[in-house]
Design an enzyme around this catalytic site. Sequence first.
Site, short mmCIF file in Angstrom:
data_model
loop_
_atom_site.label_atom_id
_atom_site.label_comp_id
_atom_site.label_asym_id
_atom_site.label_seq_id
_atom_site.Cartn_x
_atom_site.Cartn_y
_atom_site.Cartn_z
N HIS A 1 0.86 -1.18 0.00
CA HIS A 1 0.00 0.00 0.00
C HIS A 1 0.89 1.23 0.00
CE1 HIS A 1 -3.61 2.40 0.76
NE2 HIS A 1 -2.80 3.18 1.48
N CYS A 2 0.73 2.08 -0.99
CA CYS A 2 1.59 3.24 -1.17
C CYS A 2 0.85 4.49 -0.68
CB CYS A 2 1.98 3.40 -2.64
SG CYS A 2 3.15 4.75 -2.95
N VAL A 3 1.36 5.08 0.39
CA VAL A 3 0.72 6.29 0.91
C VAL A 3 0.88 7.46 -0.04
CG1 VAL A 3 0.99 5.56 3.31
CG2 VAL A 3 2.82 6.88 2.22
#
Length: 409
Positions: A184-186
């Site tokens: 999951h890429c913020v």
Amino acid sequence: MGALRTVGLVILAISAFTFIALFGRLPAFRKTPVAWLHRVLWVYFPNGIAAVDDRLFGGRVVRGWNRSGSYVLKENHPLVLIFFTSLLVIGEGIFVPAAWPQLSSIHRLWVPVAISLPYFLLYKCVVTKSFITTENHEEEMRRYPYDRVLFHPGHECHTCKFLKPARSKHCNFCQACISRHDHHCVWLMNCVGANNCVYFVSLLVSLSAMLIYGCYLGHSILSEMLGQVVPPETQEAMQGWTVWINTWGIMVSAYPWIGAVFLLMLMTAPLAISFLAYHTYLIWAGVTTNESAKWSDWKEDVEDGFVFKTKRNLIFDRPLPMDLYDQLWPVHTDQILVTDEGPPTEGCLLANDSNCIAHRPESDMPPDPRWKRLHTMRDVDNIYDMGFWYNLRDVMGLSVRRPKEISSF
């Protein structure tokens, strides 16, 4: 010179902080100073503040901070994406107008392309989802076979209430199971998965190329301006790093709009290039970031001598039936891996082929010679590693299954 040093140190500190905060948990940095600094940042420092707050303010500061931090750290919010986009817009808005009069015609063609491509790819990364839903679940179940090491058949997602396809993972931020979950890429407010991985890698390529190109333009423009101020023969007479740094410090201070952004690009380019190199390695190895962490756990058990391997046809009377789509997968293996402190004994029964733990009867029976203790990960098969070019095709969303007649396994 003092201003140059201050700007450089600030940019370097921000880059180092960002790298440690975001990537310090990667398996590649285990048992390194980067991992230790990550623990200091996310564990030791918060615990120290909590202890001081509890003593002085009865924990009120931490409770207020936790309410804010819960949103920042546990919600799928756009703050980091806004910061990232703003950094691009402001940096380009400062650099391009100041550098435009000094650019040649060919660079005036390339610069708009270089600065616009990351925005397109960023948009595609954000809006393209890799969610597994009831509508596409059957299709996702056929995307990858189970390797029976990291991913096993029959496991249900307790949140989504359906069987988990191979290489998938439930993301608590997105509240969905993600196909071929990488991370999951913020920065994107989205998970990197099967459908947008190609855009994500392309974004890393475009950002790295833009930063390198921007460093080249900034250096060229400042060098040309330096030549107008200091004659070439005088430049040749300058000796030593101190003189060279002082001279460039004067140039950056004299042209701050170009010089400051040039320093920013020079400091952040290694971060983008390193992240691109890491994901290139993942493609070469045939793993995702999520799987890399899982394989790291196996690697520790292998190095400790707790992993044993055998072949299915040595344990079972007949081969297990394979799904039609599994048979078309380019890479097969008949390995069975178990973890235990000692080798499985004769008469050992596996609970089922999906389990990774050998259940040995409590007896003094001799070790089963069919099981081999592993000492290196080179002896472990990864069916998702099909070679770099097939791995790359898989990331690009192109078919990697064999278009030929099905044979028995």
